[in-house]
Enzyme design. Structure first.
Site: not given
Ligand code: ADP
Ligand code: ADP
Ligand code: MG
Length: 650
Positions: A116, A200, A235, A292
């Site tokens: 990140k 952040e 989140h 992905r």
């Molecule tokens: P998105 O932003 O699309 O929600 P995330 O960053 O939350 O994606 O990651 C995808 C989520 O799906 C993760 O929590 C991951 O661990 C979960 N995951 C991975 N494989 C599977 C699966 N086969 N079925 C359901 N969930 C899965």
């Molecule tokens: P992950 O890889 O776990 O998906 P993200 O960076 O995409 O992590 O953050 C997941 C969620 O956390 C976001 O969809 C948002 O709801 C919250 N979030 C992340 N960064 C911030 C921020 N700087 N301020 C407010 N909410 C945040």
């Protein structure tokens, strides 16, 4: 050419990929762990290869075993789905080294975006706005504290290697920073093997809006509009929609330009998602890029009419993008709801069990509904993987129609055998805030904290009445034959409530139903194999039911209750006994932090159980001395298993 594809995943996404591959005439190879030998994805593929034990680390995360399975089966390509190895650059490289096509971006693009901190630096370079904060190399706690003070509170600490909402801590006050940092680093180390963090500024009243992008290996890159994923619990997204009711044309266009710039900056190829966070000032900031296929890709498919998996496979075969930007049309509104095996009435704890009833197939006349399910009736949900079991998605001419179709689609589809968040999703979709599109990323957590669980309705007298009638009519062959009036007493419990019901049957028909002291106006009862029809105070209604072992599952329009005869050997007493520390979930015992003879305080952590990627802490309910420890780290525990015993202090 790809004529045979291995899918390195499980659950609904593996099934989803198999569907498109089949439509394209591509043979499919599934992989399965021992826990998934009979799982739906393994049954749906043309072949399935066992790759290891039930823990993800011994199977779906074992890249070597997956590559060997691909080579042995003669597949030319590997689709990683999402989660698991989908964002693992080393795996992508290993596939290519083994002569397999990895259906995803080049390893270098994954690597750049997987970090990140590095991703933010690349974005700044490409003039894409990022959230202000600190993403430096120096991880000295003293330095982080001073950076935090410069940024100001509230702020977020995030794992540099993070994902899935893990390794994140919100900090509101300077004095809480050090503790939060310590625990974020610990979680990041154990979840991602990398303790680095970034800090952040926390954007309050935020919306999560993301742009779907697609690039080919010939230098073309398009976007497919936005998705609004602001409905999140801890989140983690639970409801996603396209288009976003918050985004206007100018804002959407400007985010799309930045998303395409982000993809180009890392030499992207394939499907990707650029996530933005937007505050009340309506300015967007880059959050991260997911390299992905995204869980919520179906909403984009429904508004564009495109098949994103087909695009992925075409791009992987070296073809050009099927359409240019101007040729991508958008129509209507789509919303997805993620159905999880979790109990909103019990802190959203992950649930396991058999899928006894679940009918995802479309019903006669149903329109605009799509269900991507990873389970079928007869399958089981085990504790090893993600608790998401299905996605219910709806499309409509406008947002209101999409919501209506989605809610109806959910209401008409009970899932019996284990508890799910389905009722919670219906309540969220019909909440005032969701209907007026004012949901921010903080909303769901606040809604739950303000007593959503308390609002989860306990079964009412008439629910008990219907349950008692179903049991009386099913079990009551003799009553039906009798000519006089038979009185059938039934003692039932559901949730925390126990009720005494009496059903009176006159010449085979129910003539009166009493629950406690109350006379319930139920009449006109008829039951079929899985439905009960009844009239309640003159209105005819239906409920779905299933009797299984000692339980009666009953669903009334999206609200599921489980009734059973109260168990005299009350298990509750067991769970309430402070001398016994039992696991409330089925899962893997990650850690035991006490040994026989140790002194513990009330509330002290005794063990951690991991189920479906969630950690549950078992704490001592009283101060005392540990009498015995009955499990070891690495053990698989079942619900109610005794982990340790205490000698509570007198
Ligand atoms: P998105 O932003 O699309 O929600 P995330 O960053 O939350 O994606 O990651 C995808 C989520 O799906 C993760 O929590 C991951 O661990 C979960 N995951 C991975 N494989 C599977 C699966 N086969 N079925 C359901 N969930 C899965
Ligand atoms: P992950 O890889 O776990 O998906 P993200 O960076 O995409 O992590 O953050 C997941 C969620 O956390 C976001 O969809 C948002 O709801 C919250 N979030 C992340 N960064 C911030 C921020 N700087 N301020 C407010 N909410 C945040
Ligand atoms: Mg994210």
């Amino acid at each position: 050419m790809i004529t045979k594809l291995l899918i390195a995943n499980r659950g609904e996404i593996a099934c989803r990929i198999i569907r498109t591959a089949r439509a394209m005439g591509i043979a499919t190879v599934a992989v399965h762990s021992d826990a998934d030998a009979d799982a739906l994805h393994a049954r749906q593929a043309d072949e399935s290869v066992r790759i290891g034990g039930p823990q993800a680390s011994e199977s779906y995360l074992d890249g070597d075993a997956i590559i060997a399975a691909a080579k042995d089966s003669g597949a030319q390509a590997v689709h990683p789905g999402y989660g698991f190895l989908s964002e693992n650059a080393d795996f992508a490289e290993a596939c290519e080294a083994a002569g397999l096509i990895f259906v995803g971006p080049p390893a270098e693009a994954i690597r750049a975006m997987g970090d990140k901190a590095r991703a933010k630096a690349i974005m700044l370079e490409a003039a894409v706005p990022v959230v202000p904060g600190y993403d430096g190399e120096n991880q000295d706690p003293g330095r982080l504290v001073s950076e935090a003070e410069t940024i100001g509170f509230p702020l977020l600490i995030k794992a540099v290697a993070g994902g899935g909402g893990r390794g994140m801590r919100r900090v509101d006050r300077a004095e809480d920073f050090s503790d939060a940092l310590e625990s974020a680093v610990r979680e990041a180390r154990s979840a991602f093997g990398d303790g680095r963090v970034l800090i952040e500024k926390l954007i309050t009243d935020a919306r999560h809006i993301e742009i779907q992008v697609f690039a080919d290996a010939h230098g073309n890159c398009v976007h497919m509009g936005e998705r609004d994923c602001s409905a999140q619990r801890r989140h983690q997204k639970i409801i996603e929609e396209a288009p976003s009711p918050f985004v206007d044309a100018a804002m959407g266009a400007s985010m799309a330009v930045d998303a395409v710039a982000a993809a180009k900056a890392v030499g992207y190829v394939g499907a990707g998602t650029v996530e933005f966070i937007i505050g009340a000032d309506r300015q967007h900031h880059f959050l991260e890029m997911n390299t992905r296929l995204q869980v919520e890709h179906p909403v984009t498919e429904l508004v564009t009419g495109l098949d994103l998996v087909e695009w992925q496979l075409r791009v992987a075969m070296g073809e050009r993008l099927p359409l240019e930007e101007e040729e991508i049309d958008f129509s209507g509104h789509a919303i997805e709801a993620r159905v999880y095996a979790e109990d909103p009435g019990d802190g959203f704890s992950p649930q396991t069990g058999p899928v006894l009833l679940w009918k995802p197939a479309l019903r006669a006349g149903e329109a605009g509904v799509r269900i991507d399910s990873g389970v079928e009736e007869g399958d089981s949900v085990t504790p090893y993987y993600d608790p998401m079991v299905a996605k219910v998605v709806a499309h409509g001419r406008d947002r209101d129609e999409a919501v209506a179709r989605l809610v109806k689609g959910l209401r008409e589809r009970p899932l019996f055998g284990l508890r799910t968040n389905r009722g919670f999703l219906i309540d969220l979709l019909t909440s005032r805030e969701f209907l007026d599109a004012s949901v921010t990323t903080a909303f769901v957590d606040r809604w739950v904290a303000e007593g959503y669980a308390a609002r989860l309705t306990e079964a009412e007298d008439w629910h008990f009445g219907v349950a008692a009638c179903v049991l009386a009519m099913r079990g009551g062959g003799d009553w039906f034959r009798s000519t006089g009036v038979a009185s059938c007493p039934i003692l039932l419990a559901s949730g925390g409530t126990t009720s005494d019901a009496v059903v009176e049957i006159e010449r085979g028909n129910i003539s009166a139903v009493e629950v406690g002291e109350v006379n319930v106006e139920l009449s006109d009862l008829a039951i079929t194999l899985d439905q009960v029809r009844f009239s309640l105070a003159g209105t005819r209604r239906y409920a779905t039911y299933l009797a299984w072992e000692r339980d009666l599952w009953l669903d009334f329009d999206g609200r599921t209750f489980v009734f059973h005869e109260p168990d005299p050997l009350a298990k509750q007493a067991d769970a309430a006994d402070p001398a016994r520390i039992v696991s409330p979930v089925a899962g893997l015992l990650r850690a035991i932090s006490v040994a026989a003879g140790d002194r513990v305080e009330a509330g002290q952590k005794v063990a951690v159980v991991e189920a479906m990627k969630m950690e549950t802490t078992l704490a001592a309910r009283a101060a005392g001395t540990v009498r015995a420890v009955h499990c070891a780290t690495g053990d698989q525990v079942r619900v109610g298993d005794l982990v340790a015993e205490l000698e509570p202090q007198a």
